[in-house]
Motif scaffolding. Structure first.
Motif, PDB file in Angstrom:
ATOM      1  N   HIS A  96       0.833  -1.207   0.000  1.00  0.00           N
ATOM      2  CA  HIS A  96       0.000   0.000   0.000  1.00  0.00           C
ATOM      3  C   HIS A  96       0.871   1.262   0.000  1.00  0.00           C
ATOM      4  N   ALA A  97       1.924   1.267   0.831  1.00  0.00           N
ATOM      5  CA  ALA A  97       2.791   2.444   0.911  1.00  0.00           C
ATOM      6  C   ALA A  97       3.464   2.728  -0.417  1.00  0.00           C
ATOM      7  N   SER A  98       3.875   1.685  -1.132  1.00  0.00           N
ATOM      8  CA  SER A  98       4.571   1.897  -2.397  1.00  0.00           C
ATOM      9  C   SER A  98       3.678   2.554  -3.438  1.00  0.00           C
ATOM     10  N   LEU A  99       2.369   2.378  -3.330  1.00  0.00           N
ATOM     11  CA  LEU A  99       1.432   2.922  -4.316  1.00  0.00           C
ATOM     12  C   LEU A  99       0.806   4.236  -3.879  1.00  0.00           C
ATOM     13  N   PHE A 100       0.636   4.436  -2.574  1.00  0.00           N
ATOM     14  CA  PHE A 100      -0.134   5.582  -2.096  1.00  0.00           C
ATOM     15  C   PHE A 100       0.704   6.669  -1.428  1.00  0.00           C
ATOM     16  N   ARG A 124       4.950  10.953 -13.221  1.00  0.00           N
ATOM     17  CA  ARG A 124       5.970   9.973 -13.609  1.00  0.00           C
ATOM     18  C   ARG A 124       6.059   8.849 -12.571  1.00  0.00           C
ATOM     19  N   TYR A 125       5.536   9.122 -11.382  1.00  0.00           N
ATOM     20  CA  TYR A 125       5.568   8.146 -10.294  1.00  0.00           C
ATOM     21  C   TYR A 125       4.915   6.837 -10.731  1.00  0.00           C
ATOM     22  N   LEU A 126       5.537   5.723 -10.380  1.00  0.00           N
ATOM     23  CA  LEU A 126       5.131   4.357 -10.703  1.00  0.00           C
ATOM     24  C   LEU A 126       5.408   3.963 -12.148  1.00  0.00           C
ATOM     25  N   LEU A 127       5.630   4.928 -13.026  1.00  0.00           N
ATOM     26  CA  LEU A 127       5.866   4.606 -14.429  1.00  0.00           C
ATOM     27  C   LEU A 127       7.338   4.390 -14.740  1.00  0.00           C
ATOM     28  N   GLN A 128       8.222   4.936 -13.911  1.00  0.00           N
ATOM     29  CA  GLN A 128       9.654   4.802 -14.159  1.00  0.00           C
ATOM     30  C   GLN A 128      10.408   5.025 -12.855  1.00  0.00           C
ATOM     31  N   GLY A 129      11.687   4.684 -12.852  1.00  0.00           N
ATOM     32  CA  GLY A 129      12.549   4.946 -11.702  1.00  0.00           C
ATOM     33  C   GLY A 129      12.322   4.004 -10.534  1.00  0.00           C
ATOM     34  N   PRO A 130      12.843   4.383  -9.352  1.00  0.00           N
ATOM     35  CA  PRO A 130      12.766   3.513  -8.168  1.00  0.00           C
ATOM     36  C   PRO A 130      11.345   3.140  -7.769  1.00  0.00           C
ATOM     37  N   ALA A 135       7.348  -1.019  -6.859  1.00  0.00           N
ATOM     38  CA  ALA A 135       5.978  -1.520  -6.986  1.00  0.00           C
ATOM     39  C   ALA A 135       5.959  -2.901  -7.619  1.00  0.00           C
ATOM     40  N   ILE A 136       6.738  -3.095  -8.672  1.00  0.00           N
ATOM     41  CA  ILE A 136       6.794  -4.408  -9.324  1.00  0.00           C
ATOM     42  C   ILE A 136       7.360  -5.458  -8.372  1.00  0.00           C
ATOM     43  N   ASN A 140       5.227  -8.700  -7.168  1.00  0.00           N
ATOM     44  CA  ASN A 140       5.734 -10.048  -7.431  1.00  0.00           C
ATOM     45  C   ASN A 140       5.943 -10.829  -6.135  1.00  0.00           C
ATOM     46  N   GLU A 141       6.400 -10.135  -5.083  1.00  0.00           N
ATOM     47  CA  GLU A 141       6.535 -10.806  -3.785  1.00  0.00           C
ATOM     48  C   GLU A 141       5.166 -11.284  -3.301  1.00  0.00           C
ATOM     49  N   PHE A 142       4.144 -10.450  -3.483  1.00  0.00           N
ATOM     50  CA  PHE A 142       2.787 -10.820  -3.087  1.00  0.00           C
ATOM     51  C   PHE A 142       2.332 -12.067  -3.841  1.00  0.00           C
ATOM     52  N   ILE A 143       2.611 -12.100  -5.140  1.00  0.00           N
ATOM     53  CA  ILE A 143       2.187 -13.227  -5.970  1.00  0.00           C
ATOM     54  C   ILE A 143       2.945 -14.500  -5.594  1.00  0.00           C
TER      55      ILE A 143
END
Length: 511
Positions: A96-100, A124-130, A135-136, A140-143
Motif C-alpha cells: 500500500h505504501a509503495s502505491l499511495f 511519472r511516479y510508478l511509471l519509471q525509476g525507483p 511496486a513491481i 511479485n513478492e505478493f504473488i
C-alpha cells in the motif's frame, strides 16, 4: 559468492529510495565482507588473542557497522504505514505504501490514508525509476508468496483490492507530459505494461465471494450517528430522493474525469425543506420546464433566470460508494461509502448576468456569495478497520488536501519547484471547499450540475437531462453497466483470468 551477494544488494538498493549516503554505506559493507573472506589468502597476519587475525577483525567490524547503519537508514526510509497490520514491515502495508505514499524533498509523507492515490495525468511516479521497480518487486513478492493468505478479513481484502483497482484504472488512463523531464510515450507504455499484469493478478487473488461482498458493513450508517451526516439519507420513502437520468449514470463529470475514482458508484440525493413530496414535485417541475436554458444581453450569455429554483434550505448530497470485483470476475456494488459531500443552500440570489459573472469569479468568497454551506467526509482506512465512526471522517481530521479530481494533471510531488510549498497548504476542509467552488458556486439550482453543468455548459447547451427519482439498486446497476463499457475494464477483465490467479490453485482457500 561475495560478488554475487553484493550485486544482489545493489539491485535491491536501486529499487528503493533511500537517504543520501546509503550507497556509500553499501560499498563499505560490501568491502568489509569481502576482506573478511579474502584476508586468509594473504601471508603471515598480525595475531590477536591466539589465532584470531586482526585484519579479519577490522573487516568484520567494518561490515557489521556499515551494514547496521544501512539497515537503520533503510528502515527509516520506508513509510511507516500501519493500516493493515501494526507491523509496518507487513507485506500489505509495504505494498500500500509503495502505491499511495508520496514523499516531498524535505522528507514529509502524504497520502497514506487517502481515498485516492496521489497520481495525476502528468505523474511519472510508478511509471519509471525507483518507485516503478519497487511496486513491481512488491507485487511479485505478493504473488510468489501468496500474500493474499496473510489476512483473511473480508473488509481489509476488499479495501486493498479496491485500492489496487484504482491504480490500475489510472495506469490505463491518459498520461501527458506536464513537466520536465517530459514523459516519453515509449517509457509510459513500458511502465504500464510492466505493472498491469501483476496488479491484475493481485486484484484477482483478493477477490471476495458475492456473499462476502453482500455482508460487508454499511459504514455510512455507523458514521451518521455520531457525526453531522444526515442519518435518514438512505431511508426508504424518507425525505431524501435519489436522482437519476434516463441516459446513464449521474454525476458524469466525476466519472469522465482523468483523475482516479472511476470504479465507484456516484449517488446524487436532494432534499427540499418540504420533505419528500415537495422534492418529487420539484423534480417534476424541472422535467416540465420547456424554456431556453440560456439568455443573452448586450454583454454576455447567462442561464435563464426562470428555471424552477430551489427553496432556501434545500440540501444536495453527493455520495460515492465502492465497487469491487467478486470471485467470479464480475463487478459488484457494495455498501462501503468512500466520500460524502453535503451542500446546504442558506440563501439564494436571483440569476442575472451580473450574478453569473460573480459566480464565475474565483476567490475565497465564492460559496458565501452563493449562500451555501459545504461539508465533506472521506474514508479513513485506519478508522474503518478500527471501527471508529464507520471510517468516514470530516476532512479537517485527515491528511493535507490534494486535488486529483478535475485538476490540471500536474503532479506536485514530481515538480521540484512545488515541493517546498506542499507543507504549507490550507487545511483540508478549506482547500476542498475552494476546489469545489469552481463548479458549484452559482446560486441554488444553477449550482446543481446534475441538471445544469455550470462550467461545462454554455449557450450551445440547449437541453437539460430529465431527472427523476431512482432507487439505490437501480443506480448501482446503471453504474455497473457504465463501468462494463469502459476501456479500462475491457483491458483488466482478460488479465483477471490469466496465469497465477488464485482460482488456478484449487488446493488453497478461496477468498
Amino acid at each position: 559468492m561475495v560478488t554475487f551477494l553484493g550485486f544482489a544488494a545493489f539491485v535491491w538498493l536501486w529499487s528503493v529510495a533511500l537517504a543520501r549516503g546509503s550507497y556509500g554505506l553499501a560499498v563499505l559493507a560490501w568491502y568489509g565482507t569481502g576482506r573478511l573472506f579474502l584476508e586468509p589468502l594473504h601471508g603471515e597476519p598480525s595475531i590477536v588473542f591466539g589465532r584470531v587475525r586482526i585484519d579479519r577483525v577490522v573487516a568484520a567490524l567494518l561490515a557489521l557497522c556499515a551494514g547496521g547503519a544501512l539497515a537503520l537508514v533503510a528502515a527509516a526510509s520506508l513509510p511507516a504505514v500501519r493500516l493493515y497490520d501494526n507491523n509496518p514491515a507487513h507485506l500489505w502495508n509495504r505494498l500500500h505504501a509503495s502505491l499511495f505514499v508520496r514523499v516531498t524533498a524535505d522528507g514529509r509523507e502524504y497520502g497514506a490514508d487517502r481515498v485516492d492515490p496521489l497520481l495525476w495525468v502528468g505523474s511519472r511516479y510508478l511509471l519509471q525509476g525507483p518507485s516503478h521497480v519497487q511496486a513491481i518487486t512488491l507485487l511479485n513478492e505478493f504473488i510468489e508468496t501468496h500474500g493474499e493468505q496473510l489476512l483473511r478479513d473480508p473488509l481489509k481484502r476488499g479495501i486493498l483490492q479496491r485500492d489496487l483497482w484504482t491504480v490500475f484504472d489510472w495506469l490505463e488512463g491518459s498520461h501527458a507530459p506536464y513537466q520536465q523531464p517530459q514523459l516519453i510515450p515509449e517509457v509510459v507504455r513500458k511502465g504500464v505494461e510492466d505493472l498491469r499484469q501483476p496488479l491484475a493478478t493481485v486484484i484477482a487473488r483478493l477477490a471476495l465471494t458475492p456473499e462476502e461482498i453482500r455482508t460487508l458493513p454499511d459504514n455510512y450508517a455507523a458514521t451518521a450517528r455520531p457525526n453531522a451526516l444526515p442519518p435518514d439519507l438512505f431511508q426508504p420513502d424518507g425525505p431524501w430522493v435519489s436522482v437519476g437520468r434516463p441516459d446513464g449514470p449521474i454525476a458524469r463529470h466525476h466519472l469522465r474525469d482523468d483523475g482516479p475514482g472511476k470504479n465507484s458508484v456516484f449517488l446524487v440525493l436532494i432534499r427540499l425543506p418540504g420533505g419528500r413530496d415537495a422534492t418529487l414535485k420539484y423534480l417534476d417541475a424541472l422535467r416540465s420546464f420547456s424554456g431556453p436554458l440560456w439568455m443573452h444581453d448586450a454583454n454576455q450569455d447567462y442561464p435563464n433566470p426562470n428555471l424552477p429554483q430551489f427553496p432556501v434550505g434545500t440540501q444536495v448530497a453527493l455520495v460515492r460508494r465502492a465497487l469491487l470485483i467478486d470471485s467470479t470476475g464480475r463487478i459488484a456494488p457494495t455498501r462501503l461509502t468512500e466520500q460524502v459531500q453535503l451542500r446546504t443552500h442558506r440563501a439564494i440570489s436571483a440569476m442575472t448576468a451580473q450574478e453569473f459573472a460573480d459566480a464565475q469569479r474565483i476567490d475565497e468568497n465564492m460559496f458565501a456569495r452563493a449562500g451555501q454551506d459545504f461539508e465533506e467526509f472521506s474514508l479513513s482506512r485506519a478508522a474503518l478497520f478500527g471501527e471508529r465512526a464507520g471510517g468516514l471522517l470530516p476532512l479537517a481530521a485527515l491528511d493535507r488536501f490534494f486535488l486529483t479530481f478535475s485538476s490540471h494533471g500536474v503532479d506536485f510531488f514530481d515538480m521540484r519547484s512545488g515541493q517546498s510549498s506542499l507543507a504549507t497548504q490550507d487545511d483540508p476542509a478549506h482547500a476542498a471547499k475552494l476546489g469545489c467552488k469552481d463548479c458549484h458556486g452559482a446560486p441554488g439550482v444553477y449550482s446543481f450540475n446534475s441538471y445544469v453543468p455550470f462550467r461545462l455548459a454554455g449557450p450551445g447547451f440547449t437541453q437539460a437531462p430529465r431527472l427523476s427519482e431512482i432507487s439505490l439498486v437501480d443506480a448501482e446497476q446503471v453504474a455497473v453497466a457504465w463501468k462494463q463499457q469502459r476501456v479500462d475494464w475491457g483491458r483488466l477483465q482478460p488479465l483477471l483470468r490469466g496465469p497465477l490467479k488464485l482460482r488456478d490453485h484449487p488446493g488453497q482457500r478461496q477468498p
